[in-house]
Each structure stands twice: as C-alpha cells, then as structure tokens.
Design a protein around this motif. Sequence first.
Motif, PDB file in Angstrom:
ATOM      1  N   UNK A  40     -22.359 -37.048  55.511  1.00 18.63           N
ATOM      2  CA  UNK A  40     -22.729 -36.492  56.818  1.00 18.63           C
ATOM      3  C   UNK A  40     -24.143 -36.898  57.218  1.00 18.63           C
ATOM      4  N   UNK A  41     -25.077 -36.856  56.258  1.00 19.66           N
ATOM      5  CA  UNK A  41     -26.457 -37.244  56.555  1.00 19.66           C
ATOM      6  C   UNK A  41     -26.539 -38.733  56.866  1.00 19.66           C
ATOM      7  N   UNK A  42     -25.769 -39.549  56.136  1.00 18.29           N
ATOM      8  CA  UNK A  42     -25.740 -40.985  56.404  1.00 18.29           C
ATOM      9  C   UNK A  42     -25.223 -41.256  57.816  1.00 18.29           C
ATOM     10  N   UNK A  43     -24.206 -40.505  58.226  1.00 18.08           N
ATOM     11  CA  UNK A  43     -23.658 -40.650  59.578  1.00 18.08           C
ATOM     12  C   UNK A  43     -24.716 -40.307  60.624  1.00 18.08           C
ATOM     13  N   UNK A  44     -25.441 -39.218  60.408  1.00 22.69           N
ATOM     14  CA  UNK A  44     -26.505 -38.819  61.336  1.00 22.69           C
ATOM     15  C   UNK A  44     -27.554 -39.917  61.461  1.00 22.69           C
ATOM     16  N   UNK A  45     -27.961 -40.486  60.326  1.00 22.46           N
ATOM     17  CA  UNK A  45     -29.017 -41.498  60.337  1.00 22.46           C
ATOM     18  C   UNK A  45     -28.579 -42.780  61.048  1.00 22.46           C
ATOM     19  N   UNK A  46     -27.359 -43.219  60.792  1.00 23.86           N
ATOM     20  CA  UNK A  46     -26.942 -44.475  61.408  1.00 23.86           C
ATOM     21  C   UNK A  46     -26.801 -44.324  62.917  1.00 23.86           C
ATOM     22  N   UNK A  47     -26.280 -43.179  63.382  1.00 25.09           N
ATOM     23  CA  UNK A  47     -26.159 -42.997  64.832  1.00 25.09           C
ATOM     24  C   UNK A  47     -27.526 -42.821  65.480  1.00 25.09           C
ATOM     25  N   UNK A 168     -23.630 -27.705  62.538  1.00 24.96           N
ATOM     26  CA  UNK A 168     -23.526 -27.217  61.160  1.00 24.96           C
ATOM     27  C   UNK A 168     -22.693 -25.945  61.090  1.00 24.96           C
ATOM     28  N   UNK A 169     -21.808 -25.762  62.050  1.00 25.05           N
ATOM     29  CA  UNK A 169     -21.042 -24.528  62.195  1.00 25.05           C
ATOM     30  C   UNK A 169     -21.970 -23.406  62.669  1.00 25.05           C
ATOM     31  N   UNK A 170     -21.506 -22.158  62.556  1.00 23.14           N
ATOM     32  CA  UNK A 170     -22.279 -21.033  63.081  1.00 23.14           C
ATOM     33  C   UNK A 170     -21.827 -19.760  62.372  1.00 23.14           C
ATOM     34  N   UNK A 171     -22.660 -18.732  62.438  1.00 25.29           N
ATOM     35  CA  UNK A 171     -22.270 -17.439  61.877  1.00 25.29           C
ATOM     36  C   UNK A 171     -22.380 -17.397  60.361  1.00 25.29           C
ATOM     37  N   UNK A 172     -21.629 -16.497  59.721  1.00 22.16           N
ATOM     38  CA  UNK A 172     -21.756 -16.306  58.272  1.00 22.16           C
ATOM     39  C   UNK A 172     -21.321 -17.520  57.455  1.00 22.16           C
ATOM     40  N   UNK A 173     -20.547 -18.438  58.064  1.00 20.56           N
ATOM     41  CA  UNK A 173     -20.099 -19.631  57.332  1.00 20.56           C
ATOM     42  C   UNK A 173     -20.897 -20.872  57.726  1.00 20.56           C
ATOM     43  N   UNK A 174     -22.091 -20.680  58.282  1.00 19.13           N
ATOM     44  CA  UNK A 174     -22.908 -21.830  58.663  1.00 19.13           C
ATOM     45  C   UNK A 174     -23.274 -22.624  57.418  1.00 19.13           C
ATOM     46  N   UNK A 175     -23.408 -23.925  57.559  1.00 18.00           N
ATOM     47  CA  UNK A 175     -23.687 -24.809  56.424  1.00 18.00           C
ATOM     48  C   UNK A 175     -24.991 -24.414  55.733  1.00 18.00           C
ATOM     49  N   UNK A 176     -24.900 -24.133  54.440  1.00 16.78           N
ATOM     50  CA  UNK A 176     -26.102 -23.717  53.710  1.00 16.78           C
ATOM     51  C   UNK A 176     -27.050 -24.895  53.472  1.00 16.78           C
ATOM     52  N   UNK A 177     -26.567 -26.111  53.701  1.00 11.43           N
ATOM     53  CA  UNK A 177     -27.403 -27.280  53.456  1.00 11.43           C
ATOM     54  C   UNK A 177     -28.034 -27.860  54.699  1.00 11.43           C
ATOM     55  N   UNK A 178     -27.964 -27.151  55.851  1.00 10.68           N
ATOM     56  CA  UNK A 178     -28.443 -27.760  57.092  1.00 10.68           C
ATOM     57  C   UNK A 178     -29.933 -28.062  57.063  1.00 10.68           C
ATOM     58  N   UNK A 179     -30.750 -27.165  56.523  1.00 13.49           N
ATOM     59  CA  UNK A 179     -32.193 -27.414  56.489  1.00 13.49           C
ATOM     60  C   UNK A 179     -32.530 -28.602  55.597  1.00 13.49           C
ATOM     61  N   UNK A 180     -31.828 -28.691  54.454  1.00  8.93           N
ATOM     62  CA  UNK A 180     -32.053 -29.821  53.553  1.00  8.93           C
ATOM     63  C   UNK A 180     -31.615 -31.122  54.211  1.00  8.93           C
ATOM     64  N   UNK A 181     -30.452 -31.108  54.879  1.00  8.02           N
ATOM     65  CA  UNK A 181     -29.933 -32.323  55.515  1.00  8.02           C
ATOM     66  C   UNK A 181     -30.886 -32.824  56.603  1.00  8.02           C
TER      67      UNK A 181
END
Length: 227
Positions: A40-47, A168-181
């Motif tokens: 996912x992070x690689x996809x973000x970087x290339x775009x 990164x989704x939303x609510x209680x199931x939001x991605x726990x890795x969003x800040x790191x990503x």
Amino acid sequence: MLIESNYKEIEEDHGRKKSGMSFEEVIEECKLFYLAGQETTASLLIWAMVLLCMHPSWQTLAREEVFQVFGNHKPEFDDLNHLKLVSKILHETLRLYSSIPVLTRATYKETKLGEISIPPGILVSLPILMVHQDHEYWGDDAEEFNPDRFSHGLSKASSNNEVSFFPFSWGPRICIGQNFALMEAKLTLAMILQNFTFELSADYVHAPTVGITIQPQYGAHLILHNI
C-alpha cells in the motif's frame, strides 16, 4: 516477533489444541504484513511521483520545502512534521489513487443505516474511490490534482462535514498503521526529492487498474536525474 509471541502463548497454555495460531494462520498474517505494510505504501509513493511528474510546479515547490527543512542533511524523524506541503501532496494522492479502492465489512448483527435495515451476514462495500472523487463533496475539480484543498486540514478539505476522506478506513476499525505509513512515505519522498528531479518517460501510459491495490497497468516509467 509474531512467531516468538505465538510460541510463548502455546507454551504457557501447555500446548492446548486451541491455543495460539496455526502454521497456516501465521503465514496468512505474514502475507497481511506485506500487503498492508509494504504494497500500500509503495502504491502511494509511485502515484505521488507520477502526479508530481504531471504537475512539475508542485514537484518544484515540494523540493524547495524539503531543502528548506533539511537542507542536504539526512531527514530526521522529528522534523518530518514541518513538511506541510509534502503532507498535502500525499493526502491528495490518496484521494485520487487511494491504495485500497474498496473497503468491505460484514454485519454480524442486524444493523440500521439511515432508513435501511441490514440483516446479519451481509457484506457491505464502501467505494473509497467513488466517494473521494464525488463532485458533491469535492467540487467541480474533484478529478483534478489540487493539494491545496488540504490546506486547512483533513476535516475541512471537502465541502461537507461528513466523512468523505477515508483512505485508511474510519471509526474503530481504522488502520492502526496509518501514521507509520504516512511517516514512511513522507520520509521516502523527501529523500527522493533531495536527490533527484523526475519526469515521465515518453513510454508512460496512464492506465490505473484496480486489483487489491491500485496499480499502473503498464508500469510507471519514470526518468530520474541526479541533482
């Protein structure tokens, strides 16, 4: 760490049948680490790089900010928060080319959404890409690259007060890795901007394709020049 933790749990539970994860479950977790932590992070970087090639003025501004914050020195973690413009570029990239195009959730009990009652066991799809480019939320330039829409923060980027940006989704199931990503993407992009200018190759064909993540169908042919 996962294997050690799992082994410890099985040991403490004296090897009971239902304790810990099976070998297959450990493999599946490792696949998830790769998909969520790298793909996912690689996809973000290339775009982000493709968009900065298409909009060279933004690439210039981003590079100026990086040099203003870090100069020629290796970027430091504590200073990444000063990259305001780079952050806006990454958020706008996620809006246009969200790494995950659709979120799917399953109801485990009867759920009411507005006036609709959904029975348990139903899959509900949340089309991130459609919401992120909806003119009702983002205006007439919804399909255009405009990082300035995030100048006043994520909550004020769209024209309504509802949740309309959720890469990164939303609510209680939001991605726990969003800040790191985002930290990883910001650091990598800063180092690329410090060392290279880049442009699209004449062979590049803009054809985003949707799989598990959004990928350039024919590859992203970029030409990098040392600074």
